[in-house]
Design a protein around this motif. Sequence first.
Motif, short mmCIF file in Angstrom:
data_model
loop_
_atom_site.label_atom_id
_atom_site.label_comp_id
_atom_site.label_asym_id
_atom_site.label_seq_id
_atom_site.Cartn_x
_atom_site.Cartn_y
_atom_site.Cartn_z
N GLY A 119 0.66 -1.15 -0.03
CA GLY A 119 -0.01 -0.05 -0.12
C GLY A 119 0.97 1.21 0.04
O GLY A 119 0.31 2.49 0.01
N ALA A 120 2.32 1.16 -0.13
CA ALA A 120 2.93 2.33 0.08
C ALA A 120 3.76 2.73 -1.30
O ALA A 120 3.95 1.68 -2.02
CB ALA A 120 4.10 2.18 0.86
N LEU A 121 3.75 3.84 -1.75
CA LEU A 121 4.17 4.22 -3.20
C LEU A 121 5.71 4.68 -2.87
O LEU A 121 6.23 5.23 -2.33
CB LEU A 121 3.65 5.75 -3.59
CG LEU A 121 3.98 6.16 -4.89
CD1 LEU A 121 3.52 4.94 -5.85
CD2 LEU A 121 3.26 7.42 -5.06
N THR A 122 6.46 3.98 -3.77
CA THR A 122 7.65 4.05 -4.18
C THR A 122 8.16 4.61 -5.36
O THR A 122 7.54 3.90 -6.53
CB THR A 122 8.93 2.83 -3.81
OG1 THR A 122 8.58 2.61 -2.32
CG2 THR A 122 10.19 3.14 -3.95
N LEU A 123 8.85 5.85 -5.79
CA LEU A 123 9.30 6.18 -7.01
C LEU A 123 10.72 5.91 -7.36
O LEU A 123 11.28 5.92 -6.33
CB LEU A 123 8.88 7.49 -7.08
CG LEU A 123 7.26 7.99 -6.71
CD1 LEU A 123 6.98 9.01 -5.89
CD2 LEU A 123 6.59 8.16 -8.15
N THR A 124 11.23 5.96 -8.52
CA THR A 124 12.27 5.71 -8.88
C THR A 124 12.78 6.84 -9.91
O THR A 124 12.04 7.16 -10.92
CB THR A 124 12.41 4.55 -9.89
OG1 THR A 124 12.05 3.15 -9.12
CG2 THR A 124 13.95 4.14 -9.95
N LYS A 125 14.01 7.41 -9.52
CA LYS A 125 14.23 8.57 -10.33
C LYS A 125 15.81 8.22 -10.80
O LYS A 125 16.60 7.38 -9.62
CB LYS A 125 14.19 9.81 -9.76
CG LYS A 125 15.01 10.30 -8.99
CD LYS A 125 15.00 11.75 -8.46
CE LYS A 125 14.88 13.01 -9.09
NZ LYS A 125 16.07 13.35 -9.88
N GLN A 126 16.42 8.82 -11.72
CA GLN A 126 17.85 8.69 -12.16
C GLN A 126 18.35 9.78 -11.64
O GLN A 126 18.17 10.93 -11.18
CB GLN A 126 17.98 8.98 -13.60
CG GLN A 126 17.30 8.00 -14.45
CD GLN A 126 17.23 7.86 -15.72
OE1 GLN A 126 17.25 9.42 -16.34
NE2 GLN A 126 17.60 7.04 -16.78
N ILE A 127 19.53 9.40 -11.08
CA ILE A 127 20.69 10.41 -10.33
C ILE A 127 22.07 10.25 -10.77
O ILE A 127 22.31 9.15 -11.59
CB ILE A 127 20.64 10.22 -8.69
CG1 ILE A 127 21.20 8.64 -8.27
CG2 ILE A 127 19.36 10.33 -8.00
CD1 ILE A 127 21.52 8.61 -6.95
N LEU A 128 22.85 11.14 -10.32
CA LEU A 128 24.34 11.26 -10.77
C LEU A 128 24.23 11.07 -12.46
O LEU A 128 24.82 9.90 -12.90
CB LEU A 128 25.05 10.41 -9.86
CG LEU A 128 25.06 10.96 -8.59
CD1 LEU A 128 25.41 9.54 -7.55
CD2 LEU A 128 26.19 11.99 -8.54
N ALA A 129 23.59 12.11 -13.09
CA ALA A 129 23.76 11.94 -14.69
C ALA A 129 23.10 10.18 -15.08
O ALA A 129 23.94 9.98 -16.02
CB ALA A 129 25.05 12.24 -14.94
N ALA A 130 22.20 9.74 -14.44
CA ALA A 130 21.54 8.49 -14.80
C ALA A 130 22.75 7.60 -14.79
O ALA A 130 22.33 6.28 -15.21
CB ALA A 130 21.07 8.84 -16.34
N LYS A 131 23.79 7.70 -13.76
CA LYS A 131 24.57 6.53 -13.74
C LYS A 131 24.04 5.73 -12.61
O LYS A 131 24.52 4.43 -12.60
CB LYS A 131 25.90 6.92 -13.35
CG LYS A 131 26.75 7.44 -14.74
CD LYS A 131 28.19 7.96 -14.31
CE LYS A 131 28.97 8.58 -15.36
NZ LYS A 131 30.18 9.03 -15.25
N LEU A 132 23.35 6.16 -11.86
CA LEU A 132 22.61 5.49 -10.81
C LEU A 132 21.04 5.82 -10.87
O LEU A 132 20.91 6.72 -11.35
CB LEU A 132 23.23 5.83 -9.52
CG LEU A 132 24.67 5.38 -9.29
CD1 LEU A 132 25.12 5.74 -7.88
CD2 LEU A 132 25.21 3.78 -9.37
N VAL A 133 20.48 5.00 -10.05
CA VAL A 133 18.96 5.29 -9.68
C VAL A 133 18.69 5.19 -8.46
O VAL A 133 19.51 4.55 -7.40
CB VAL A 133 18.09 4.22 -10.47
CG1 VAL A 133 18.13 4.56 -11.99
CG2 VAL A 133 18.36 2.88 -10.37
N ALA A 134 17.83 6.03 -7.98
CA ALA A 134 17.34 6.07 -6.46
C ALA A 134 15.81 5.64 -6.24
O ALA A 134 15.00 6.19 -7.21
CB ALA A 134 17.71 7.33 -5.88
#
Lengths: 254, 323
Positions: free
Chosen positions: B127-142
């Motif tokens: 029931g909890a929402l988690t989003l994914t975004k690119q970080i550090l020039a898309a080299k990593l995701v969070a």
Amino acid sequence: MKIAVLVKQVPGGDSPLRISDDQLWVIEDNVNFITNESDAYAVEEALQLREKSGEGEVVAVSFGPERTQRTIREALSKGADRGIHIEDSYPYSSDPLKIATALSEALKEEQFDLILSGLQSDDYGFGQVGVLLGETLGMTTATLVMSTELSDGSLKVKRELESGWFQWVSLSLPASISIQSGINTPRYPSLKGIMGAKKKEIKSVAPDSATAAAQAISRVYIPQKTKKTEMIEGTADQQVKRLAEVLKKEIRVV
Amino acid sequence: MSILIVIEESNGAVHRMSREAVVAGQALGRDFDLPVSAVLLGHDTSDLCQSLDSTQLHEILQADHPLLGSYSSDGFSRALAQVIESESPRYVIAGHTYMVRDFFPRVSAKLNIPFLADNIAYRVEGGALTLTKQILAAKLVADVAPAGDGPCIISFQSAAFQEEDVAEGSEATARQVSISLEDGSIRTTSEEPFQEAASAVDLSSAEVIVSVGRGIGKEENLPLAQELAAAMGAELAASRPVVDSGWLEGYHQIGSSGQTVAPKLYFALGISGAIQHVVGMKGSKNIVLINKDPDAPLFELADYGVVGDLLEIVPKLKKALQA
């Protein structure tokens, strides 16, 4: 004209990025920390605005751990007059609303006419602290700024829109604007500037830790590869041979 | 409680990224079992409202006011904050457009609610929402999550969802939402949008594009790319840092602030693959990348990748193609 410029220290693009044990950030040991790219353009724009008006003050402001002082010092060596460091006990805060609240607490007494920031940071890239701060301090705001003109207490900015379009917008002061990369050519610090910066004041401020968190990063990881890529290995000559074959026989564009 | 999608107008129609946001909002609506509605900010938005006719939505809210006839950060942020206060949605969804970047943070600060910006995906666990975004020039995701249970604002990156996936349905009910903006509340004046010097090359119709990034190193190395382009009958393009450095004119620029292209071959030289660039070229049929950094995110998208020194490889390749 009293101008604040928000600067952030971020890992340089060529730094090795190994994920830390807590999976919340990267191991900082071999990371080369630099001034965020669009923030460097914001510093230059602030200095040029002060130089054009012939008076006023540029204050470099940063939120971050102790190492952040180097980034403030760099802005001072380029010509900023003094610095304010909101010292974060956490090395990698990632909550824009909380950061903006801390900045607002630290800056509201200063009564800045203008706040400049970079469009977004090259680490997390939430791209909103400058606008959040402007709203919190009751200022007008504009983002993606590609040119500034200041006259008689009003500010005119050229904003970048999508797909190669632009628009001029006039704002009343005080204003908080975020600067797009490429707006100017950032200067290098002179030797005199570097020596002079050592004598300039950096005021350290502790953030109000009572602010509740609005959002948090729960895990950092390496993206999953989805597309099949043929990596062409070998010596340069072998790579060239295969590339020529690909272009002529597989993609057939030559 | 509902999911509320903010619809942006672009050239008289619904912005492509707003249609993608509708897909995201409809998916969230299914996952959380919440009604999905859209909101139009503006003045006389009935045409835009009609263009959403066949879209599966619960309601289309028209936040209409004469002072919203043209975009301003002051006006749009106040209007959206009022809509959120009166409608109490659980999630407010939008595409991460330039306009959204400009005024959404203002809404976040006005209401003291989080703005989770520029995500590429989401998931729901317990029931909890988690989003994914690119970080550090898309080299990593969070993974990123809102801290509380209150409403939050979420934007998705271009192409995080496919606009073809918009669910169609019976007509949504249109409803006016009253917005109060007093005279003087808009403290900015905007002039007409304009384009700078017209493009000398039409990159959008080019079959082959050789595109140069920061990895070219310096302006003196540009002829290498120009000669390769000539040998291949290709047009020359560039990523933003090359244009920002003044090495090529702005009309060569590919990406969110430049042109969008989909050639048969996109031959990238020293381009790392920042998302602002990728959105302008990811439709290319074939992508080849030469970059000395094996971690360059564009390798993820490339059909063929060469980790190596382009200053050595490009002249040799030109010779090999001419042989």
